[in-house]
Design an enzyme around this catalytic site. Structure first.
Site, PDB file in Angstrom:
ATOM      1  N   TYR A 173     -18.726   6.458  72.947  1.00 53.16           N
ATOM      2  CA  TYR A 173     -19.247   7.694  73.547  1.00 53.16           C
ATOM      3  C   TYR A 173     -18.245   8.812  73.290  1.00 53.16           C
ATOM      4  CZ  TYR A 173     -20.715  11.150  76.961  1.00 53.16           C
ATOM      5  OH  TYR A 173     -21.127  12.317  77.545  1.00 53.16           O
TER       6      TYR A 173
ATOM      7  N   GLU B 259     -22.948  16.175  72.673  1.00 56.11           N
ATOM      8  CA  GLU B 259     -22.769  14.778  73.059  1.00 56.11           C
ATOM      9  C   GLU B 259     -23.158  13.864  71.904  1.00 56.11           C
ATOM     10  OE1 GLU B 259     -23.712  12.628  77.177  1.00 56.11           O
ATOM     11  OE2 GLU B 259     -25.497  12.804  75.940  1.00 56.11           O
TER      12      GLU B 259
END
Ligand code: ADP
Ligand code: MG
Length: 399
Positions: free
Chosen positions: A119, A207
């Site tokens: 992530y 993101e």
């Protein structure tokens, strides 16, 4: 403003970031044609909606055990079958709410051999007033859950705007992800490019989940969610051109045309207020008296009659609205202008629901006079407390 994954990836690519080859498609035929341009033999058919959690999402129209909104396909024929099952159907994910979103676009992407999923996000950290990186080895999953249950697995640092991004930031990313050697070098390059893209395009959020390491030892951005600071969009016509209005609330689009700060909410009382602080206080006091606001609307400091009329129309177009509260403190904004705007709007769209008006400040007497003389059925209020109680009472009387 948000854009689709495939558009975000094109932006990333223009900054030299590693992404997979892919082709957007609006029809099954386009999906098949797109897949034929890709190397194969593994393809991924990805729903393009402005919401995450697509992989684990469910299509409303399909059986519960049907596959989600991101599907692997091992042949052109599987691409065709999946595309025809997905297009036009409604995908429900943790981020869409129960109503879901209709899938009108697909992205056909080359399938990657995934070794690990990480992530990584870049955002504006309001606490430090800096651009910050958030990195975790626990990618591909629900990052909120990781943050809640194993916060030590999330590494955060911010970048000093005076120096901008430096190699040590990239090394911090590499360290957080447990990368060394050539992969660490790739992490440094990736970090630099992500930061550069973020600042150059005035992003609010970027993101990458997952950022992957392929079996071949390459870092790659496999998913991309990109949001932009709407106050800076005037500097980026190329980004504005990517706007997909079908993904947005039509009332919010109309409001943005008139430069109104409008956010749709779930309640029954439409609010027209000037100043964000007063608007927040208005929402609070409506809740205090037991009803729910239908929107947040700040008409701004120097609103014109046209702007007020537009605002009023947007509020009344919402079938959920059972009453309207106009709450204006006239400083720069004059109460007579608001009064004229309200009357012009009512004359244009009619008024079938209760309207409470509280005016205070510059030209308040003139404003009140204009409303009295209009002969409209307006409930006048003396102060904010009085106004809130009156509109709540009026709305309750109607249901
Ligand atoms: P979402 O976050 O909306 O569920 P993603 O793009 O992250 O959508 O896809 C979900 C999962 O699908 C990823 O975590 C990854 O495991 C897999 N995936 C996505 N794109 C590819 C690809 N090009 N090749 C292989 N697997 C992929
Ligand atoms: Mg994802």
């Amino acid at each position: 403003m948000n854009i689709h994954e495939y558009q975000a990836k094109a932006v990333l690519q223009s900054f030299g970031l590693p992404i997979s080859p892919g082709v957007p498609a609006l029809t099954v035929e386009e999906a098949v044609k797109g897949a034929k341009e890709l190397p194969g033999p593994l393809y991924v058919v990805k729903s393009q909606i402005h919401a995450g959690g697509r992989g684990k999402g469910k299509f409303k129209e399909l059986p519960a055990d049907a596959k989600g909104g991101v599907r692997l396909a091992r042949s052109i024929e599987e691409v065709r079958a999946n595309a025809s099952e997905m297009l036009g159907n409604t995908l429900v994910t943790v981020q869409t709410g129960p109503a879901g979103k209709q899938v009108n676009r697909l992205y056909i992407e080359d399938g990657s051999d995934i070794e690990k999923e990480f992530y990584l996000s870049v955002l504006v950290d309001r606490e430090t007033s800096r651009v910050a990186f958030v990195v975790s080895t626990e990618g591909g999953m629900d990052i909120e859950k990781v943050a809640h249950e194993t916060p030590e697995k999330i590494v955060t640092f911010s970048v000093d705007p005076a120096t901008g991004v430096m190699p040590h930031h990239g090394l911090a990313v590499a360290k957080a992800l447990g990368l060394s050697g050539d992969l660490a070098k790739q992490a440094v390059s990736l970090t630099t490019k992500l930061y550069t893209a973020f600042v150059a395009k005035d992003m609010a959020l970027l993101e990458i989940n997952p950022l992957i390491v392929t079996k071949g030892g390459e870092l790659k951005c496999l998913d991309a969610k990109m949001g932009f600071d709407s106050n800076a969009l005037y500097r980026h016509p190329d980004i504005v051109a990517l706007r997909d209005e079908s993904e947005e609330d039509p009332k919010e689009i109309e409001a943005s045309r008139y430069d109104l700060s409008y956010i749709a909410l779930d309640g029954s009382i439409g609010c027209m207020v000037n100043g964000a602080g007063l608007a927040m206080a208005t929402l609070d006091i409506i809740k205090l008296y037991g009803e729910e606001p239908a929107n947040f609307l700040d008409v701004g400091g120097g609103a014109s009659k046209e702007k007020v009329t537009a605002a009023f129309k947007i509020i009344t177009a919402d079938p959920q609205v059972k009453g309207i509260l106009v709450n204006i403190f006239g400083g720069i904004m004059r109460c007579d202008v608001i009064a004229e705007g309200v009357i012009a709007a009512v004359q244009e769209v009619g008024l079938t629901i209760p309207l409470v008006v509280r005016l205070e400040g510059t030209n308040v007497e003139l404003g009140k006079q204009i409303i009295r003389d209009s002969g409209l059925n307006v409930i006048a209020a003396d102060d904010l407390d009085d106004a809130a109680q009156k509109i709540v009472k009026a709305v309750r009387g109607s249901h």
